[in-house]
Design an enzyme around this catalytic site. Structure first.
Site, mmCIF file in Angstrom:
data_model
loop_
_atom_site.group_PDB
_atom_site.id
_atom_site.type_symbol
_atom_site.label_atom_id
_atom_site.label_comp_id
_atom_site.label_asym_id
_atom_site.label_seq_id
_atom_site.Cartn_x
_atom_site.Cartn_y
_atom_site.Cartn_z
ATOM 1 C CB SER A 128 -2.425 9.642 13.599
ATOM 2 O OG SER A 128 -3.790 9.749 12.864
ATOM 3 C CB THR A 131 -8.207 8.455 -3.190
ATOM 4 O OG1 THR A 131 -6.738 8.924 -3.150
ATOM 5 C CG2 THR A 131 -8.498 7.293 -4.005
ATOM 6 C CE LYS A 138 -5.465 7.459 10.526
ATOM 7 N NZ LYS A 138 -5.627 8.799 10.458
ATOM 8 C CE LYS A 139 -2.550 3.920 4.158
ATOM 9 N NZ LYS A 139 -3.180 3.725 2.873
ATOM 10 N NE ARG A 148 -2.756 14.642 16.916
ATOM 11 C CZ ARG A 148 -2.374 14.046 15.715
ATOM 12 N NH1 ARG A 148 -2.915 12.902 15.525
ATOM 13 N NH2 ARG A 148 -1.550 14.516 14.889
ATOM 14 C CG ASP A 165 -2.097 0.918 1.243
ATOM 15 O OD1 ASP A 165 -2.177 1.633 -0.103
ATOM 16 O OD2 ASP A 165 -3.000 0.793 2.075
ATOM 17 C CE LYS A 166 -0.393 6.865 -2.726
ATOM 18 N NZ LYS A 166 -0.765 8.249 -3.159
ATOM 19 C CG HIS A 167 -0.840 7.554 4.088
ATOM 20 N ND1 HIS A 167 -2.099 7.412 4.265
ATOM 21 C CD2 HIS A 167 -0.275 8.603 4.749
ATOM 22 C CE1 HIS A 167 -2.546 8.313 4.702
ATOM 23 N NE2 HIS A 167 -1.435 9.080 5.127
ATOM 24 C CB SER A 168 -0.239 10.508 -0.618
ATOM 25 O OG SER A 168 -0.294 11.926 -0.587
HETATM 26 N N1 URA Z 1 -3.083 12.379 8.929
HETATM 27 C C1 URA Z 1 -3.571 11.620 9.682
HETATM 28 O O1 URA Z 1 -4.015 10.517 9.543
HETATM 29 N N2 URA Z 1 -3.175 11.805 11.191
HETATM 30 C C2 URA Z 1 -2.532 13.017 11.438
HETATM 31 O O2 URA Z 1 -2.345 13.021 12.650
HETATM 32 C C3 URA Z 1 -2.301 13.908 10.489
HETATM 33 C C4 URA Z 1 -2.566 13.626 9.133
#
Ligand code: URA
Length: 443
Positions: A186, A123, A190-191, A171, A83-86
């Protein structure tokens, strides 16, 4: 049993938290026995005093374990989950092409994506411009998409990393979003809950980036690579330039059209192509699907040229409820805005700077993004034919096209964009597209 106030006190006093007390705190966040005030106090203590790598790994894993973790092993997939996260940007169409490219090269990419918020696009909003596309499929549909198309770009279902939701909400209202360890935990929690084996991080840098300076973008990338590998992931990160829209289009349907044109070989915008291929190459290398980056690039370009990546995209769209002929007839399905007006160059010169964040906000003003999470997106609006930094222009030449629902909306966006585009007599120094690659070996 750890008292939350003791954990808060210890972090306030710059002590190192243990794995057990971090897990205990996150359990309390998840079962609501810990209050908003306590979450906020701990996040402020972390904001001020930081976390060691080990503490951040423990926090990430505890947050991952706060809810469901998606499982893919039982599908016996003949390749790795990548996977990729941006960190998000303007005209960042990469995910739409990257999933199909990974799939065409033997990887599997169930990608959990978000909706856009603020100046950055999401996306999920882009895919929602394809009629029928269901980002919340049944388990059967999801399994079929992952098995057959090799990629399924979906929204967050079930109960993934619920602790992150509560912590993020706290936050957001207590000025503690901008903490590198908290952002790291964070994103990665999730990833990791998505059940992936390998991750490529795209950390944007520049005037449209979430992190305000290049140094902080790099610090975030290093933190994610370090903590991610500590949490058992194979990963690397690229810092990529966000001083201008990555694609020549920014919006929703217009970006889907751009991705389709790319996958079908109609257009290959060079910056978008390079960032997409380099991110994919990192994924293929990390997961063992290529022996080195050059081998990865060759495989990726071959899967583009053969049309296999396009085929994977079409299969994903169809299995998830969209039309079967999206590649052949995109215009039949993608909404078009009724008003199109150009933004014209006000003088001769070179495009020297974009306030990219403000360009993204112009898309929001057109209705293509949202500033509050309950806002509805208009898929048709956005920008196309966007000029590039360093390009020479003459007075009156088009800098981009605005796609709007009304003349009034278009005028508002026009004013915003005119203020966000700078033309100078001298050609600006070219900025590197990918200023840095960070792998575990570089830490
Ligand atoms: N994106 C996230 O998922 N978490 C953060 O804390 C900041 C950006």
């Amino acid at each position: 049993m750890y008292l939350p106030q003791e954990t808060i006190r210890r972090k306030r006093d710059k002590e190192v938290l243990t794995q057990d007390e971090i897990q205990s705190f996150i359990r309390g966040v998840t079962d609501n026995s810990i209050s908003e005030a306590q979450i906020s106090a701990l996040t402020m203590a972390i904001f001020l005093n930081g976390l060691s790598k080990e503490e951040c790994v423990h926090l990430t894993l505890a947050m991952r374990d706060s809810g469901d973790i998606m499982q893919w092993k039982h599908l016996d997939l003949p390749g790795p989950i990548i996977d990729k996260h941006s960190t998000g940007g303007v005209g960042d169409t990469v995910s739409l092409m990257l999933g199909p490219l990974f799939a065409a090269c033997g990887g599997f990419n169930p990608m959990i994506s978000g909706r856009g918020l603020g100046h950055t696009g999401g996306t999920l909003d882009k895919l929602a411009s394809i009629p029928g596309y269901n980002p919340f499929p049944t388990n059967e549909q999801l399994t079929e998409a992952v098995k057959i198309a090799g990629t399924a770009i979906i929204g967050q279902t079930g109960n993934l990393a619920p602790a992150d939701k509560r912590i993020y909400a706290a936050r957001d209202v207590t000025a503690t979003v901008e903490s590198i360890p908290l952002i790291t935990a964070s994103i990665l929690s999730k990833k990791l809950a998505g059940g992936l084996d390998y991750l490529v991080m795209d950390v944007k840098t520049g005037s449209g980036a979430f992190m305000p300076t290049p140094a902080l973008s790099e610090e975030l990338a290093r933190s994610i690579v370090s903590v991610g590998s500590g949490a058992g992931l194979g990963l690397s990160a690229l810092l990529t330039d966000m001083n201008q829209s990555l694609a020549p289009a920014a919006g929703n349907a217009v970006e889907v059209q751009c991705a389709i044109d790319y996958l079908t070989g109609k257009a290959k915008p060079s910056r978008l192509h390079e960032v997409t291929i380099e991110l994919c190459a990192e994924g293929l290398l990390a997961s063992g699907l290529a022996k080195d980056l050059d081998d990865a690039r060759k495989k990726l370009n071959a899967s583009l040229d053969s049309g296999l990546a396009a085929e994977k995209f079409a299969k994903m769209v169809h299995i998830l409820g969209g039309p079967s002929d999206i590649l052949e007839n995109p215009k039949k399905y993608l909404a078009q805005a009724p008003v199109k007006i150009p933004v014209k160059a006000e003088k001769n010169g070179y495009i020297s700077r974009f306030d990219t964040r403000d360009i993204g906000l112009a898309v929001v003003a057109l209705g293509g993004g949202r500033l509050r999470s309950d806002q509805v997106i208009d898929p048709a609006v956005g920008l196309t034919d966007i000029v590039e930094l360093g390009q020479e222009v003459v007075q009156g030449e088009d800098l981009m096209m605005i796609h709007a629902q009304s003349e009034k909306d278009a005028e508002i966006a026009l004013k915003m964009i005119q203020k966000a585009c700078y033309i100078h007599d001298e050609k600006p120094r070219a900025l590197p597209l990918i200023p840095k690659r960070i792998s575990v070996q570089d830490l």
